[in-house]
Design an enzyme around this catalytic site. Structure first.
Site, PDB file in Angstrom:
ATOM      1  N   LYS A 227       0.805  -1.227   0.000  1.00 19.61           N
ATOM      2  CA  LYS A 227       0.000   0.000   0.000  1.00 19.61           C
ATOM      3  C   LYS A 227       0.839   1.278   0.000  1.00 19.61           C
ATOM      4  O   LYS A 227       0.365   2.337  -0.413  1.00 19.61           O
ATOM      5  CB  LYS A 227      -0.937  -0.002   1.205  1.00 19.61           C
ATOM      6  CG  LYS A 227      -2.116  -0.954   1.100  1.00 19.61           C
ATOM      7  CD  LYS A 227      -3.143  -0.455   0.102  1.00 19.61           C
ATOM      8  CE  LYS A 227      -4.414  -1.278   0.175  1.00 19.61           C
ATOM      9  NZ  LYS A 227      -5.475  -0.747  -0.726  1.00 19.61           N
TER      10      LYS A 227
ATOM     11  N   SER B 291       1.183  -9.918  -0.644  1.00 13.89           N
ATOM     12  CA  SER B 291       0.881  -8.489  -0.617  1.00 13.89           C
ATOM     13  C   SER B 291       1.011  -7.845   0.753  1.00 13.89           C
ATOM     14  O   SER B 291       1.066  -6.617   0.849  1.00 13.89           O
ATOM     15  CB  SER B 291      -0.532  -8.252  -1.159  1.00 13.89           C
ATOM     16  OG  SER B 291      -1.496  -8.939  -0.382  1.00 13.89           O
TER      17      SER B 291
END
Length: 523
Positions: A67, A320
Site C-alpha cells: 500500500k 501483498s
C-alpha cells in the site's frame, strides 16, 4: 489488447488509456519510501505443483504491505497548497500506514480516521509512522464518511485506498519490477480487493507483454469484482467476510473495475481454508508469515494450476502483506490442513458397546487420526454413540471418498463434514451437547465486531425474551467474532426477527447444517 478510449485532458483526474498508465507507472517516484522487493522462489511448493513458483515479497516494504506505493505516488503529486492543507484517509489497516509514512517523508500532515473498534496495535502502528489517528464510528463506512467530511470542511485532500489513477499507477510499479527481474514469467496471480493492485499490475504487464496472463483472485465471501463482472458494473455486496480483511471490500472502484475487466485474463475465487493452506505454504518455503489477504493470490495460483493442469511454467503470486494479528494464526493452523485437502472430518455413528472404538480404528487402517471427540449417550436406552473424527489424508478428495465408503461398508452411519463451515467453526467444540428432551429450536450463525460490549449487546437483545438452548463462541484474536446460537420456539416469530434486525450483525440460519443435525439436534 482492449480497445482504448479517448484520453482525458491533462488536468482531468480520470485518464483511461493504457499509454497514460504505462508512462505514469514508469515515472512513479515510489522508491523514496518503497523497496524494489525480490521475487523469491518457493522450491518445496514448486516441486509439489510441477512449476516454478515465485513470491513477490511485498511484505518486505517498510509498512509490511504494498500500500505504500500507491499512497506515496498519490501524495507526491499534490500541489504546494494541497500539501500545506494536509491529507485525510480512512482505513483500519495497510492503507493507513502507507498514508502516514508517506506524509512523514513528504512533510505533509496526515489524519487517519479509524473505526472505534480498531485494535490498539493498528493505532500504534499508524502513530508510529507519524499519522494522527481520529477514532470515529463503529465500522469502516462511518469512519470513511467522517474522513470525507473532514476533507470538505478543512480543505484537506482525501487519499482513497484504490480507486484513483495515481494510486493505481503506484501499485503498478510491482508489475514493472516483476518484468525487470524475470521477463520470462508465464502467469501472474494478483489479489483483488478494491482492485488497485490488480488494475495497476494488469495494465502494466499487458501493455508491455500481452502473452503473460494476469489472473485476479478473490475470497469467495468478498468477491466484489466477480459480482461486478456479472452485473456489468460495480455493485454492492450485501456483506463480506472479514477473514482476509485486506481484500474485504463491498464495492470495487469504477476505474479499477474498468481496468480489471479490460486487462485481466481471468478472475477466480478461493475459500478461507484455501487461504489458510496458502499461508502455511508461504511459511514452509520462506518462513514469512503472511496476513490472510497476503496469501490470497497464492491460494488462487494453486487452485488454477490444479484445475487447468498447469505444469512446467513460471508462476508469480503477490505476497501483498504481513500485518497479521498473531492470535489469528490459531484459526489458520486449524484450517490449513482442510484447505490443503490433507485432512477430512467425519461424523460417525458407532455402537455403544465394549470394543467399538477398537473395531472402528481398524477400519481406518494405518491412517493418522488428527481429532477424536466423543461423549457417551445422555439418554437412557441409547445404544449408539456419535463421534467427530479427523483423519489425515495423502490423496485428497479421492481418499476422503474411500474412507467414507470403507466406513459405510463396515456398517457405520457416516457423514462427511469436511466442507461444513458450522462443523469446523463450532460443532467440533460442542460434540455431546444434545438436549435431554425434544426442543423446537432454530439455529443461527452470527458475526459481530470484536469490541467491548459486543457480546453483552447480543445477549441483551436476544437472550432475555427467548430461551437460548445452545451457544458457542470462541475468540481467534481477529477483528470479528462468530457465535452459534440456538433459540427455542422462534420459527416464524416476527418479534424475534425484528430483534435480529435491531442487532445489526450479519446472520444466517443454519438449522439444517449437516453437523448440527448429526451431533446437536434431537434424534
Amino acid at each position: 489488447m482492449p480497445a482504448e478510449t479517448p484520453a482525458t485532458s491533462a488536468s482531468a483526474p480520470t485518464p483511461s488509456t493504457g499509454d497514460y498508465y504505462l508512462r505514469n507507472i514508469v515515472a512513479a517516484p515510489v522508491y523514496r519510501v518503497a523497496n524494489h522487493t525480490p521475487l523469491e522462489a518457493m522450491p518445496v511448493l514448486g516441486t509439489r505443483l510441477g512449476n516454478t513458483i515465485l513470491a513477490k515479497r511485498e511484505d518486505l516494504q517498510p509498512v509490511h504491505s504494498f500500500k505504500i506505493r500507491g499512497a506515496f505516488n498519490r501524495m507526491a503529486q499534490l500541489s504546494e497548497d494541497e500539501r500545506a492543507a494536509g491529507v485525510v484517509a480512512a482505513s483500519a489497516g495497510n492503507h493507513a500506514q502507507g498514508v502516514a509514512l508517506s506524509g512523514t517523508e513528504l512533510g505533509i500532515r496526515t489524519i487517519i480516521v479509524m473505526p472505534r473498534i480498531t485494535p490498539a496495535i493498528k493505532i500504534s502502528a499508524v502513530e508510529g509512522f507519524g499519522g494522527e489517528v481520529l477514532l470515529h464510528g463503529d465500522n469502516f463506512d462511518e469512519a470513511k464518511a467522517r474522513a470525507q467530511q473532514l476533507a470538505e470542511e478543512e480543505g484537506m485532500t482525501w487519499v482513497p485506498p484504490f480507486d484513483d489513477p495515481a494510486v493505481i499507477a503506484g501499485q503498478g510499479t510491482i508489475g514493472l519490477e516483476i518484468l525487470q527481474d524475470n521477463p520470462g514469467v508465464d502467469r501472474v496471480f494478483v489479489p483483488v480487493g478494491g482492485g488497485g493492485i490488480a488494475a495497476g499490475i494488469g495494465v502494466l504487464i499487458k501493455e508491455i507483454n500481452p502473452s503473460i496472463q494476469v489472473i485476479g483472485v478473490e475470497p469467495e465471501e468478498s468477491a466484489c469484482l466477480t459480482a461486478a463482472l456479472e452485473a456489468g458494473g460495480p455493485t454492492d455486496l450485501p456483506r463480506v467476510s472479514l477473514f482476509a480483511e485486506g481484500v474485504a471490500v463491498k464495492t470495487i472502484g469504477s476505474e479499477t473495475f474498468r481496468l480489471c475487466r479490460d486487462y485481466l485474463d481471468a478472475v477466480i475465487t478461493v475459500s478461507s481454508d484455501e487461504i489458510s493452506a496458502a499461508m502455511k505454504d508461504i511459511f514452509d518455503d520462506t518462513r514469512a508469515i503472511a496476513e490472510p489477504a497476503g496469501a490470497v493470490s497464492l491460494a488462487g495460483l494453486k487452485r488454477y494450476a490444479a484445475q487447468h493442469n498447469v505444469r512446467g511454467e513460471t508462476l508469480v503470486h503477490i505476497l501483498s502483506g504481513a500485518n497479521v494479528n498473531f492470535h489469528t494464526l490459531r484459526y489458520v493452523s486449524e484450517r490449513a490442513e482442510l484447505g490443503e485437502g490433507s485432512e477430512a472430518i467425519f461424523g460417525v455413528t458407532i455402537p455403544e458397546s465394549k470394543g467399538a472404538f477398537l473395531k472402528f480404528s481398524t477400519v481406518l487402517g494405518h491412517r493418522a487420526v488428527t481429532e477424536f471427540n466423543y461423549r457417551v449417550g445422555n439418554r437412557a436406552g441409547q445404544d449408539a454413540a456419535k463421534i467427530f473424527v479427523g483423519v489425515q489424508l495423502k490423496q485428497g478428495r479421492k481418499e476422503r471418498a474411500a474412507i467414507e465408503n470403507d466406513l459405510r461398508a463396515a456398517g457405520y452411519g457416516v457423514v462427511d463434514l469436511s466442507d461444513d463451515e458450522i462443523a469446523k467453526e463450532h460443532v467440533r467444540y460442542m460434540v455431546g451437547g444434545q438436549p435431554p428432551a425434544r426442543v423446537n429450536e432454530s439455529v443461527f450463525a452470527f458475526e459481530f465486531p470484536e469490541q467491548p460490549g459486543a457480546l453483552q449487546r447480543f445477549l441483551q437483545i436476544l437472550g432475555t425474551r427467548w430461551n437460548v438452548t445452545a451457544f458457542h463462541y470462541r475468540s481467534f484474536g481477529m477483528d470479528y467474532g462468530r457465535i452459534l446460537a440456538a433459540f427455542e420456539g422462534v420459527q416464524g416469530d416476527r418479534e424475534f426477527q425484528g430483534h435480529v434486525t435491531e442487532l445489526g450483525y450479519p446472520v444466517s440460519e443454519v438449522t439444517h447444517s449437516p453437523s448440527y443435525e448429526f451431533f446437536l439436534a434431537n434424534s
